[in-house]
Structures are given as C-alpha cells and as structure tokens.
Design a protein around this motif. Structure first.
Motif, PDB file in Angstrom:
ATOM      1  N   GLN A 138     -22.132  82.127 -21.161  1.00  0.00           N
ATOM      2  CA  GLN A 138     -20.732  83.460 -21.936  1.00  0.00           C
ATOM      3  C   GLN A 138     -21.395  83.557 -23.215  1.00  0.00           C
ATOM      4  O   GLN A 138     -20.795  84.083 -23.485  1.00  0.00           O
ATOM      5  N   GLY A 139     -22.434  82.959 -23.425  1.00  0.00           N
ATOM      6  CA  GLY A 139     -22.279  82.628 -24.909  1.00  0.00           C
ATOM      7  C   GLY A 139     -22.477  81.849 -25.633  1.00  0.00           C
ATOM      8  O   GLY A 139     -21.902  81.981 -27.615  1.00  0.00           O
ATOM      9  N   GLU A 140     -20.802  80.757 -25.233  1.00  0.00           N
ATOM     10  CA  GLU A 140     -20.236  80.634 -26.225  1.00  0.00           C
ATOM     11  C   GLU A 140     -21.122  78.832 -26.753  1.00  0.00           C
ATOM     12  O   GLU A 140     -21.967  78.322 -25.290  1.00  0.00           O
ATOM     13  N   ALA A 141     -20.582  78.373 -27.697  1.00  0.00           N
ATOM     14  CA  ALA A 141     -21.335  76.525 -27.777  1.00  0.00           C
ATOM     15  C   ALA A 141     -20.661  75.723 -26.982  1.00  0.00           C
ATOM     16  O   ALA A 141     -19.833  75.900 -26.863  1.00  0.00           O
ATOM     17  N   ALA A 142     -21.779  75.710 -26.893  1.00  0.00           N
ATOM     18  CA  ALA A 142     -21.713  73.925 -26.274  1.00  0.00           C
ATOM     19  C   ALA A 142     -22.575  72.760 -26.397  1.00  0.00           C
ATOM     20  O   ALA A 142     -23.819  73.362 -26.923  1.00  0.00           O
ATOM     21  N   THR A 143     -22.450  71.657 -26.223  1.00  0.00           N
ATOM     22  CA  THR A 143     -23.380  70.293 -26.263  1.00  0.00           C
ATOM     23  C   THR A 143     -24.354  70.272 -25.227  1.00  0.00           C
ATOM     24  O   THR A 143     -23.515  70.312 -24.124  1.00  0.00           O
ATOM     25  N   ALA A 144     -25.159  69.863 -25.191  1.00  0.00           N
ATOM     26  CA  ALA A 144     -25.873  68.666 -24.823  1.00  0.00           C
ATOM     27  C   ALA A 144     -26.471  67.968 -24.949  1.00  0.00           C
ATOM     28  O   ALA A 144     -27.000  67.493 -25.843  1.00  0.00           O
ATOM     29  N   SER A 145     -27.543  67.535 -24.398  1.00  0.00           N
ATOM     30  CA  SER A 145     -28.227  66.021 -24.435  1.00  0.00           C
ATOM     31  C   SER A 145     -29.920  66.030 -24.184  1.00  0.00           C
ATOM     32  O   SER A 145     -29.826  67.017 -23.396  1.00  0.00           O
ATOM     33  N   THR A 146     -31.400  65.320 -24.874  1.00  0.00           N
ATOM     34  CA  THR A 146     -31.648  66.122 -23.975  1.00  0.00           C
ATOM     35  C   THR A 146     -33.130  64.151 -24.194  1.00  0.00           C
ATOM     36  O   THR A 146     -32.109  63.342 -25.017  1.00  0.00           O
ATOM     37  N   ALA A 147     -33.382  63.649 -23.767  1.00  0.00           N
ATOM     38  CA  ALA A 147     -34.475  62.727 -23.307  1.00  0.00           C
ATOM     39  C   ALA A 147     -36.110  63.643 -24.368  1.00  0.00           C
ATOM     40  O   ALA A 147     -36.775  64.157 -24.252  1.00  0.00           O
ATOM     41  N   SER A 175     -20.784  69.143 -23.407  1.00  0.00           N
ATOM     42  CA  SER A 175     -18.982  69.656 -23.384  1.00  0.00           C
ATOM     43  C   SER A 175     -19.034  70.185 -21.964  1.00  0.00           C
ATOM     44  O   SER A 175     -17.354  71.354 -21.880  1.00  0.00           O
ATOM     45  N   LEU A 176     -19.718  71.310 -21.555  1.00  0.00           N
ATOM     46  CA  LEU A 176     -18.996  72.149 -20.285  1.00  0.00           C
ATOM     47  C   LEU A 176     -18.942  71.238 -19.085  1.00  0.00           C
ATOM     48  O   LEU A 176     -19.841  70.344 -18.649  1.00  0.00           O
TER      49      LEU A 176
END
Length: 427
Positions: free
Chosen positions: A47-56, A123-124
């Motif tokens: 939906q274009g809303e901010a969310a956190t994620a992680s990467t190696a 966070s999703l």
C-alpha cells in the motif's frame, strides 16, 4: 544477532561446510573469507506505507585480488519459506544463505540477500508473496541499505556491476526486480546480467491449472494426469491468498468464503509462522498430507464454491491477481539466463519455457538450462560446463524416486550454472 554487526567466516570454515553438505563440487573451494553483515532498513509495503525489513550482506575479504577493492554485487532473492524467523544472515541455520555465501561471496562477489517483508524483524504482519511490484521495491530498498552500510563500514565497495538472481519464489522476485530496476531505477542502478531460477513466472497459467485440478492426486510428477496441484501447494496457496487479498482486496469476501472449516478460522494469518510445518500439521492447522497437495475436496483447504467462482472470474479475484503478477509481456535489457528442471513437480517447467518463448517473440534470446534435458543438446547450445552440470544432476538424482524433492535438489546445480553465466560479464 545485532543489526549492522559484522563477523568473519574464514575460507577453512566455508570449505568444511560445503564439503559436509556435498556441494563443494558445485561451489568450488572458497577463494575469499566472507564477512557477514546484518542490516535493518526501511521499505514500503504493497500500500506504499513504511515498513521495516532486514538483509544479509556477504562481503568477501582476503589477500586474493578478487577479495578486495571494488567488487561486483549479486542481489539474491530467496525461496519460499513458512518460517517467520527466516534470516539469510544466519548461515549456521539457513541453508540458502550458506549456499549463497559459498557460491558467490566466497568467490569475490558482494552478496545482498534481503529477508523480504514479513520475515525476521520485519514490522509487516504478513508476507507480500509473489507480489511482483512490492517485492521488487523491497529488493531495491535492501540494495540501497546495503550500499549505504558498505560505504560507511567496509573497505570492500560495490562496483557498478549488478547481477540479480534468486530461486523459486526468488526466481519470480529476481525477474520482477530486473524489470522494475530497468523501468524505474536506471538513474541509480544498471543490471549487468540476471538469472532467475525455477520461478513461477506465468502465474496466470500456473494458478489457473491448480484451480482446475481434481480433488485427488495419485503421484508426484508434474505430468501426472490425475493431479495438477504442485507439491507444496497447501503451503504456497495460503501465502499467496493472504498476499493478494491484502494487496487487491477482491480475492474473497471473507475467509469463510474461501477456506473450509476449520481453516477459515485462522488460515488468513497462519503463515509465515513461528511453528514448524510438522507442528502445524499435528495441530490440525494444515491438511495432513505429506505432499502438501490437498487443496480441494474433503479435508482440503478450499471450498468448491471458491474454486469454481475463481475459475469463472478471469478478470478479477484470484486469476485477476495472477495476471497482475505474471512476468510475461516485458522486454529485458540486460543479459538474462534461466535454469529449471522439466520434471519439477513444485514449479512446473512451463513457467520457464513460457517466459523464454515470450522473450523470443520480441527478439530477445534467453538461454535456459533444463537440468533434465539431453546433455548432448545442452552441450551444443549452452556449452560443456552446462552439460556437465545437467549430467551430474541426472546421475545424482534418478527419477522417479527423487522427483518429490526435484525442486530443492535442483537449487545448487542451478546456482552453479548462474555463477558460470555471471562470470562471463565480470570486469
């Protein structure tokens, strides 16, 4: 595991791991030590809303010339998982992360491997599974975060060369990422070459075939006339349904319209999960079917009315969403190769051949290695290295005994093919 932390894995440890798992003939011995970084970043949900994620981020290091300075980047998209805590950086417990580190980073590539929205510390609350646009954005934002981290914390820096690959779900994500980068992000990134592996590129055909399947399965072969449901369907389908319902809102009116009892009570939010698949099956949260094909009929996941309604509505609902995320009808600019098995009962081989034919219709030749193909034909079209890989795969995994695991068994062989393909363009 702390965000933005790095820790080294020496070549001796990498070689011990590849020897123990039997993939060293495919990866080769490690040339470089690998430093592992774990980076949190901000991205956007469907939906274009901010969310956190992680990467190696796997960073080569060492005395060899390919282990330092400016290094090409492999942007890697991982396969389907039901594990909420999935983390590519945790290579001691993540086979795909370990393979990517050994296959690419230990040979001199910087590897950026996002964990995708919905996994690890994201966070999703759900995973945007096979949402081509959203997952491509996630990959681009992960690449940006990794670049920022490297500029601030590493003597090894990304060169201008960007290679994109991934397996299974990650094959779809890799192809979508190439498409979106070449369409929207050319001022930031240029894809040097891409090599999606065993991905579901023709989702319109794939989802339509599964919906048209009878409610029984008698074998594991993708050509079995009695079953058009892929092995793993009871895991993939709920991830898909939730993803597309969250994105488009018209897959079903309510979970009870789509899912049979008792699954309608919890399936929309079940996956990814902190519980193992085995525990979910034991608790009655998934059908007790070892091939994970029980989608329809008595004891299956979905109602008959949902199946027939979805089949009838090609422009909306499930098939409408499949059409939005089918990766046909676009033209790649960078070099591309594909890899798959025509005997794969999980992601049927026509996904690759349909994409290859679609590109050819616009005069773009994309080579595709079929690991079950004739080695003589492969040698004449793709070269002896590809033929050797196919021959080794066929000798290692005879049919039909191993066909149920064909999809997972093919992964390291395809990755070895991709490594060789990318090497043609490294400067």
């Amino acid at each position: 595991m702390n965000p933005s932390q790095t820790w080294p894995i020496p070549t001796t440890q990498i070689d011990a791991g590849t020897a123990a798992t039997g993939v060293q003939a495919l990866t080769g011995k490690a040339t470089c030590d690998v430093h592992i970084a774990y980076v949190l970043y901000m991205t956007r949900d469907p939906q274009g809303e901010a969310a956190t994620a992680s990467t190696a981020v796997f960073i080569p290091s060492g005395d060899a010339s390919v282990c330092s300075g400016s290094r090409p980047v492999v942007l890697y998209a991982h396969g389907t998982t039901t594990e909420k805590g999935f983390n590519m950086a945790d290579i001691a417990n993540n086979d795909e992360g370990s393979l990517a580190a050994a296959m690419f980073a230990a040979q001199g590539y910087i590897v950026v491997a996002p964990n995708f929205l919905g996994y690890d510390l994201s966070s999703l609350s759900y995973h945007p599974y096979l949402n081509a646009e959203a997952q491509a954005v996630d990959m681009v934002d992960g690449l940006r975060a990794a670049s920022t981290f490297l500029k601030a914390h590493s003597s090894v820096q990304p060169s201008s060369q960007l290679f994109v690959t991934g397996y299974s779900e990650g094959g779809h994500v890799a192809m979508a990422t190439q498409k979106v980068i070449e369409r929207d992000y050319t001022s930031e990134f240029t894809v040097t070459a891409a090599a999606p592996m065993s991905g579901p590129y023709n989702l319109t055909r794939f989802v339509g075939q599964i919906l048209a399947s009878p409610d029984y399965c008698t074998g594991v072969g993708s050509s079995d006339p009695n079953c058009a449901v892929s092995v793993g369907g009871t895991l993939f389908a709920p991830l898909l349904m939730t993803s597309w319902q969250k994105a488009y809102g018209d897959v079903y009116a309510s979970p009870a319209d789509a899912y049979q009892a008792p699954y309608s009570d919890f399936m929309e939010s079940l996956l990814p999960s902190n519980s193992s698949v085995e525990d979910l099956m034991a608790a009655g949260k998934l059908p007790a079917d070892a091939t994970f094909r029980k989608l329809f009929g008595t004891g299956g996941l979905y109602t008959e009315s949902f199946r027939t309604t979805s089949l009838a509505n090609t422009g909306s609902g499930l098939l409408g969403a499949a059409a939005k995320n089918t990766l046909l009808g676009w033209t790649p600019k960078a070099h591309m190769a594909l890899c798959y098995s025509s005997a794969d009962p999980t992601v049927f081989g026509y996904n690759t051949t349909d994409a290859q034919a679609d590109f050819a219709s616009r005069n773009v030749t994309v080579p595709a290695l079929n690991l079950r193909g004739s080695t003589t034909t492969i040698a004449s079209t793709l070269g002896t290295q590809a033929a050797t890989l196919a021959g080794a795969f066929q000798a290692t995994y005879a049919l039909p005994a191993n066909q149920g695991n064909e999809h997972s068994n093919a992964a390291p062989f395809c990755a070895a093919f991709v490594k060789g393909f990318f090497q043609n363009f490294v400067q």
